[in-house]
Design a protein around this motif. Sequence first.
Motif, PDB file in Angstrom:
ATOM      1  N   ILE A   1       0.846  -1.208   0.000  1.00  0.00           N
ATOM      2  CA  ILE A   1       0.000   0.000   0.000  1.00  0.00           C
ATOM      3  C   ILE A   1       0.871   1.243   0.000  1.00  0.00           C
ATOM      4  N   LYS A   2       2.013   1.144   0.677  1.00  0.00           N
ATOM      5  CA  LYS A   2       2.925   2.297   0.622  1.00  0.00           C
ATOM      6  C   LYS A   2       3.488   2.442  -0.796  1.00  0.00           C
ATOM      7  N   GLN A   3       3.738   1.295  -1.439  1.00  0.00           N
ATOM      8  CA  GLN A   3       4.196   1.369  -2.840  1.00  0.00           C
ATOM      9  C   GLN A   3       3.179   2.095  -3.700  1.00  0.00           C
ATOM     10  N   LYS A   4       1.886   1.766  -3.475  1.00  0.00           N
ATOM     11  CA  LYS A   4       0.838   2.427  -4.265  1.00  0.00           C
ATOM     12  C   LYS A   4       0.799   3.901  -3.948  1.00  0.00           C
ATOM     13  N   LEU A   5       0.933   4.222  -2.661  1.00  0.00           N
ATOM     14  CA  LEU A   5       0.931   5.630  -2.279  1.00  0.00           C
ATOM     15  C   LEU A   5       2.086   6.378  -2.947  1.00  0.00           C
ATOM     16  N   MET A   6       3.257   5.723  -2.954  1.00  0.00           N
ATOM     17  CA  MET A   6       4.417   6.370  -3.588  1.00  0.00           C
ATOM     18  C   MET A   6       4.163   6.583  -5.079  1.00  0.00           C
ATOM     19  N   ALA A   7       3.517   5.585  -5.705  1.00  0.00           N
ATOM     20  CA  ALA A   7       3.248   5.696  -7.141  1.00  0.00           C
ATOM     21  C   ALA A   7       2.249   6.811  -7.419  1.00  0.00           C
ATOM     22  N   VAL A   8       1.266   6.945  -6.515  1.00  0.00           N
ATOM     23  CA  VAL A   8       0.228   7.959  -6.741  1.00  0.00           C
ATOM     24  C   VAL A   8       0.766   9.360  -6.516  1.00  0.00           C
ATOM     25  N   THR A   9       1.671   9.497  -5.535  1.00  0.00           N
ATOM     26  CA  THR A   9       2.117  10.846  -5.169  1.00  0.00           C
ATOM     27  C   THR A   9       3.442  11.208  -5.822  1.00  0.00           C
ATOM     28  N   GLU A  10       3.699  10.672  -6.987  1.00  0.00           N
ATOM     29  CA  GLU A  10       4.941  11.028  -7.664  1.00  0.00           C
ATOM     30  C   GLU A  10       4.907  12.471  -8.142  1.00  0.00           C
ATOM     31  N   TYR A  11       6.090  12.985  -8.345  1.00  0.00           N
ATOM     32  CA  TYR A  11       6.190  14.372  -8.814  1.00  0.00           C
ATOM     33  C   TYR A  11       5.792  14.458 -10.280  1.00  0.00           C
ATOM     34  N   ILE A  12       4.909  15.394 -10.586  1.00  0.00           N
ATOM     35  CA  ILE A  12       4.524  15.628 -11.994  1.00  0.00           C
ATOM     36  C   ILE A  12       5.002  17.023 -12.362  1.00  0.00           C
ATOM     37  N   PRO A  13       5.905  17.123 -13.326  1.00  0.00           N
ATOM     38  CA  PRO A  13       6.408  18.460 -13.666  1.00  0.00           C
ATOM     39  C   PRO A  13       5.346  19.280 -14.384  1.00  0.00           C
ATOM     40  N   PRO A  14       5.413  20.593 -14.272  1.00  0.00           N
ATOM     41  CA  PRO A  14       4.444  21.433 -14.984  1.00  0.00           C
ATOM     42  C   PRO A  14       4.633  21.317 -16.483  1.00  0.00           C
ATOM     43  N   LYS A  15       3.521  21.465 -17.210  1.00  0.00           N
ATOM     44  CA  LYS A  15       3.605  21.369 -18.671  1.00  0.00           C
ATOM     45  C   LYS A  15       4.392  22.545 -19.210  1.00  0.00           C
ATOM     46  N   ARG A  16       5.134  22.237 -20.269  1.00  0.00           N
ATOM     47  CA  ARG A  16       5.964  23.297 -20.845  1.00  0.00           C
ATOM     48  C   ARG A  16       5.083  24.283 -21.573  1.00  0.00           C
ATOM     49  N   LEU A  17       5.283  25.550 -21.265  1.00  0.00           N
ATOM     50  CA  LEU A  17       4.518  26.589 -21.937  1.00  0.00           C
ATOM     51  C   LEU A  17       5.085  26.799 -23.333  1.00  0.00           C
ATOM     52  N   ALA A  18       4.256  27.375 -24.203  1.00  0.00           N
ATOM     53  CA  ALA A  18       4.731  27.668 -25.550  1.00  0.00           C
ATOM     54  C   ALA A  18       5.881  28.656 -25.469  1.00  0.00           C
ATOM     55  N   ALA A  19       6.874  28.434 -26.338  1.00  0.00           N
ATOM     56  CA  ALA A  19       8.065  29.284 -26.298  1.00  0.00           C
ATOM     57  C   ALA A  19       7.680  30.725 -26.602  1.00  0.00           C
ATOM     58  N   GLY A  20       8.161  31.610 -25.771  1.00  0.00           N
ATOM     59  CA  GLY A  20       7.887  33.022 -25.988  1.00  0.00           C
ATOM     60  C   GLY A  20       6.567  33.486 -25.417  1.00  0.00           C
ATOM     61  N   ALA A  21       5.824  32.591 -24.748  1.00  0.00           N
ATOM     62  CA  ALA A  21       4.552  32.996 -24.166  1.00  0.00           C
ATOM     63  C   ALA A  21       4.782  34.007 -23.041  1.00  0.00           C
ATOM     64  N   TYR A  22       5.818  33.748 -22.266  1.00  0.00           N
ATOM     65  CA  TYR A  22       6.192  34.696 -21.219  1.00  0.00           C
ATOM     66  C   TYR A  22       7.637  35.089 -21.439  1.00  0.00           C
ATOM     67  N   PRO A  23       7.996  36.308 -21.108  1.00  0.00           N
ATOM     68  CA  PRO A  23       9.416  36.682 -21.250  1.00  0.00           C
ATOM     69  C   PRO A  23      10.248  35.906 -20.245  1.00  0.00           C
ATOM     70  N   PRO A  24      11.453  35.477 -20.651  1.00  0.00           N
ATOM     71  CA  PRO A  24      12.284  34.705 -19.739  1.00  0.00           C
ATOM     72  C   PRO A  24      12.629  35.509 -18.491  1.00  0.00           C
ATOM     73  N   GLN A  25      12.708  34.786 -17.360  1.00  0.00           N
ATOM     74  CA  GLN A  25      12.923  35.493 -16.099  1.00  0.00           C
ATOM     75  C   GLN A  25      14.332  36.045 -15.986  1.00  0.00           C
ATOM     76  N   ASN A  26      15.282  35.243 -16.456  1.00  0.00           N
ATOM     77  CA  ASN A  26      16.675  35.715 -16.357  1.00  0.00           C
ATOM     78  C   ASN A  26      17.146  36.120 -17.754  1.00  0.00           C
ATOM     79  N   GLN A  27      16.813  37.348 -18.114  1.00  0.00           N
ATOM     80  CA  GLN A  27      17.218  37.804 -19.440  1.00  0.00           C
ATOM     81  C   GLN A  27      18.697  38.176 -19.405  1.00  0.00           C
ATOM     82  N   LYS A  28      19.394  37.662 -20.390  1.00  0.00           N
ATOM     83  CA  LYS A  28      20.819  37.974 -20.445  1.00  0.00           C
ATOM     84  C   LYS A  28      21.003  39.359 -21.057  1.00  0.00           C
TER      85      LYS A  28
END
Lengths: 254, 256
Positions: free
Chosen positions: B41-68
């Motif tokens: 059951i802990k295995q199932k819990l670990m499987a359910v609560t895995e990290y899901i990364p945020p979906k990649r936004l379309a390029a250029g949708a937001y200005p980059p935070q660290n502009q060179k």
Amino acid sequence: MMSLLKNTISCWRTHGLQGSCIQSHMRILFAGIKTYDIPPDYSDVVLPDKPKLKFLNKVPNFKKAKKEKKKLRDIQGPAQAANTFTVGSYAIVALGGGYIHWGHIEMIRLTINRKMDVRSTFAKWRINAPYKPITRKGLGQRMGGGKGAIDHYVTPVRCGRLIVEVGGRVELGEVEPILTEVAKKLPFPARVVSRESLAAMHAEQAEKEQNNQNPWTFREVACGNMLGIRKVLSPLDLHNHGRFTGKFHLPGRV
Amino acid sequence: MAATLCGTLLAKPGWLPLTQCVRVRHMSKSVTRHRRPMHIIKQKLMAVTEYIPPKRLAAGAYPPQNQKVEVESGLVLLLKKEVKKVFQDCKMIAVVQNNASNSEDMLTLRHRLHKHSLTVKFFPNQVMRSFLKDSEFCNMAPLFIGPTVLIVSKQGKVKEMLSTLRGSPQMVLLGACIDDTLLSAQGVQHYSKLPSVSVVQGELVSGLTLLSSRTASLLQHHPARLSALLQQYVSQQGAPATEPRPQEGEGEGAAA
């Protein structure tokens, strides 16, 4: 006379051929733009009087050595002490729990002291000398008869603890091979980090925790005891949120 | 998740917690060499609560935070100025890929192009891209990949350029900007086959004058022939029409 002329002509020909060969291998050279990085500023670095790693005692000098229980808790979970930099800028960080023996300590000390440049670099221990007694029964002894005698002492290390710090007027590239060579021989996964990369590791973890797209988190399920899940969880899971099993760190979890 | 956990955790109908023999060993847990096997059951819990990364936004949708913030060196600025001048002055700017041509080939090519007052220009791609990014020619930017050279001319001498490039196979035409129009390599070929502007204008003028001259020559014919032609026109048009008079007048007016 004729033969001489022939010779010269053949010579000319071969030379001409060589010339064309060289020309065919030539490339047009473009002038590139190169901007050099500003060298790092070491004006605020102060080298200590004794830059080398100190010798650590193999056995602590107690008046009366006492046997202890296993106390596995001191290698489980994340490190609470010595997990940030103090004076140096590069370090070996433990990525799992484990025990460091005196032999490991000597290996680290000898390797780093031998290979580092004393005029520009210093190193500092971030672990204590072995203090935890480990008992063993003698060879060929029958079981029973109580706890064995103290065999040796170890230093418990938790995940995220710095083992050795290195600093001075050096860049990471100069000390990285030495530290990597040491880190490979430790009894737990270990990595070489700089101040920036350690901060980046922490920032990445925080960012992952903040931007996790999974609505179900271990913390909520465990702390809320959903469907009586605490029955199969350890009490440490309430603190560690499933990021550790025993001394092992599970990377990639939030 | 609830469904998976419910099936295993919730009590079955005839389940009695006290009579159930729970085999849990409370001793010898101090294994530190390997990972202890996890409860299912802990295995199932670990499987359910895995990290899901945020979906990649379309390029250029937001200005980059660290502009060179890149400070451009003087050489880059100078080169950019030259590029700007080239783009202002020249009518035709062709982008050509330079595939390992040696200096001798390049020299002969430049010589041949120079006969038609075409010039070969070398600019670093970084400079070109940084120039194109801000200018109105920004759609040309994808052409500047790899070793590229520019062939420019103040008069659009496309035919001459193509005939010269035919002689040097290591130079591949990628595209061109002629009279502020972007053309592909195929487009340049088609463009070179077009007749010149004066010829086209002449054709147009001759086509227009032909009509009026033919009308004038018709009017100069004998009146009997003219009336016969008009009658034939009326009979052709008269079948569907009810009143032939106005149509005839119209026809006459059109003819005049």
